[in-house]
Design a protein around this motif. Structure first.
Motif, PDB file in Angstrom:
ATOM      1  N   ASP A 134     -14.595 -15.447  15.405  1.00 35.82           N
ATOM      2  CA  ASP A 134     -14.016 -16.032  16.561  1.00 35.82           C
ATOM      3  C   ASP A 134     -12.476 -16.138  16.283  1.00 35.82           C
ATOM      4  N   ASN A 176      -9.506 -17.085  21.533  1.00 37.15           N
ATOM      5  CA  ASN A 176     -10.426 -17.331  22.445  1.00 37.15           C
ATOM      6  C   ASN A 176     -11.637 -18.096  21.774  1.00 37.15           C
ATOM      7  N   ASP A 178     -15.174 -20.483  22.584  1.00 38.05           N
ATOM      8  CA  ASP A 178     -16.123 -20.889  23.520  1.00 38.05           C
ATOM      9  C   ASP A 178     -15.458 -20.940  24.755  1.00 38.05           C
ATOM     10  N   ASN A 179     -15.032 -19.785  25.085  1.00 31.98           N
ATOM     11  CA  ASN A 179     -14.464 -19.493  26.652  1.00 31.98           C
ATOM     12  C   ASN A 179     -12.971 -20.067  26.862  1.00 31.98           C
ATOM     13  N   LYS A 180     -12.468 -20.803  26.078  1.00 31.18           N
ATOM     14  CA  LYS A 180     -11.093 -21.354  25.824  1.00 31.18           C
ATOM     15  C   LYS A 180     -10.069 -20.712  25.377  1.00 31.18           C
ATOM     16  N   THR A 181      -8.853 -20.297  25.936  1.00 30.01           N
ATOM     17  CA  THR A 181      -7.961 -19.639  25.348  1.00 30.01           C
ATOM     18  C   THR A 181      -6.712 -20.800  24.534  1.00 30.01           C
TER      19      THR A 181
END
Length: 343
Positions: A134, A176, A178-181
């Motif tokens: 990630d 990105n 855990d679905n956070k940018t």
């Protein structure tokens, strides 16, 4: 070894022949040899870079291989400086010791920064390893920024303006998790430097951004430079953790202030004789003095005879990455010594 075929025009000459370090070899040829060794060590340590590896083990892998390939020639037996192995929110200047060590895990991002010294000239280069895919964009952002700095460096280029493109490139990336940018940020109070003989930091700071108060007149001139950039997912600056310091460098090469303290004078004269102006660390002093040196080192840093280089942590936490290459600039010429297929 085919790894070295046609490298710097050496054809199929065996590495043992390439690494015959001749005294007084000029800086460019010395850096070329140092770069060959640096690349060989990167290849040597790659299979070990996995979760579960302790930084103290990694430091030994790196530094023992440097000593082997340089045949122990040099102030620190060919080691340019203590291996900087900084994990996660620590961006730089962490080297393991008896008190401070880290075991890598699956979430670790480790910056591997080490130097090879040949005839007093240090090849300084760094890369980042992340076990979590990630963070690939973070690594790509910093690598791209460093390569931009190398591309734009040249004779007569104003260093103040040079950092603008670096920042623009790095901060065009996002990570990105855990679905956070998280936008990638340049760490503004870290950067590259020039390299002088027997001196890893030659006195010129190469910022990875535009700094308004940076001296207007400073330009790239003929010489050796370490171009490095640092990026973070949460911070644009780092702070020192003085309590964790394990790295030192002699500032003064005289011991005049210590004439009235024969014990301290002898201790410091031995540090000068052994390390000169090359960085050293607690791991080395532990072997030399059996841990009985801390109070003396505090005295020497307090009076300004020795500089400390404590680990640098992101002010707002966040993960960090670093990439660095050593280059040579002259009129119409640019050599990127440490670049290879790995980075």
């Amino acid at each position: 070894d085919t790894q070295y075929k046609n490298l710097y025009g050496v054809g199929n000459v065996p590495i043992e022949k390439i690494l015959e370090v001749k005294p007084n070899t000029d800086k460019v040829e010395s850096e070329k040899i140092g770069a060959i060794i640096h690349k060989a060590i990167r290849r040597h340590i790659r299979p070990y870079l996995k979760p579960g590896l302790k930084l103290s083990e990694l430091a030994n892998l790196i530094e023992n291989k440097i000593k082997e390939l340089t045949k122990n020639v040099g102030t620190l037996n060919g080691v340019g400086f203590p291996s900087s192995l900084s994990v996660n929110n620590c961006a730089a200047h962490f080297t393991p010791s008896k008190l401070y060590d880290v075991t890598l895990d699956k979430a670790s991002i480790v910056k591997i920064d080490f130097g090879v010294e040949v005839n007093g000239w240090i090849t300084d280069s760094a890369f980042t390893v992340a076990f979590n895919e990630d963070y690939k964009e973070l690594l790509d952002a910093v690598k791209d920024a460093t390569n931009t700095g190398i591309k734009n460096a040249g004779m007569g280029v104003h260093i103040k303006e040079w950092g603008k493109d670096i920042m623009e490139v790095m901060e065009s990336y996002e990570v990105n998790i855990d679905n956070k940018t998280y936008p990638v940020q340049v760490i503004k109070n870290l950067g590259g430097h020039n390299i002088l003989k027997n001196k890893i930091h030659g006195g010129i700071f190469l910022p990875g951004t535009y700094i308004e108060y940076y001296p207007e007149h400073l330009k790239f001139e003929e010489g050796i430079y370490a171009v490095e950039t640092f990026g973070s997912t949460a911070s644009d600056s780092v702070i020192e953790k003085h309590e964790e310091n394990t790295i030192y460098m002699n500032k003064s090469l005289t011991s005049n202030k210590l004439d009235k303290n024969e014990n301290m004078k002898l201790f410091y004269d031995n540090l000068i004789k052994k390390y000169n102006t090359m960085p050293y660390c607690d791991r080395y002093l532990d072997n030399q003095y059996n841990s009985i040196y801390k109070s003396k080192m505090k005295t020497l840093t307090d009076i300004g005879y020795v500089n400390k280089y404590p680990p640098l942590y992101c002010a707002n936490n966040g993960m960090t990455a670093q990439y660095e290459h050593t280059i040579y600039i002259n009129e119409g010429k640019k050599i990127i010594f440490s670049s290879s297929t790995d980075y």
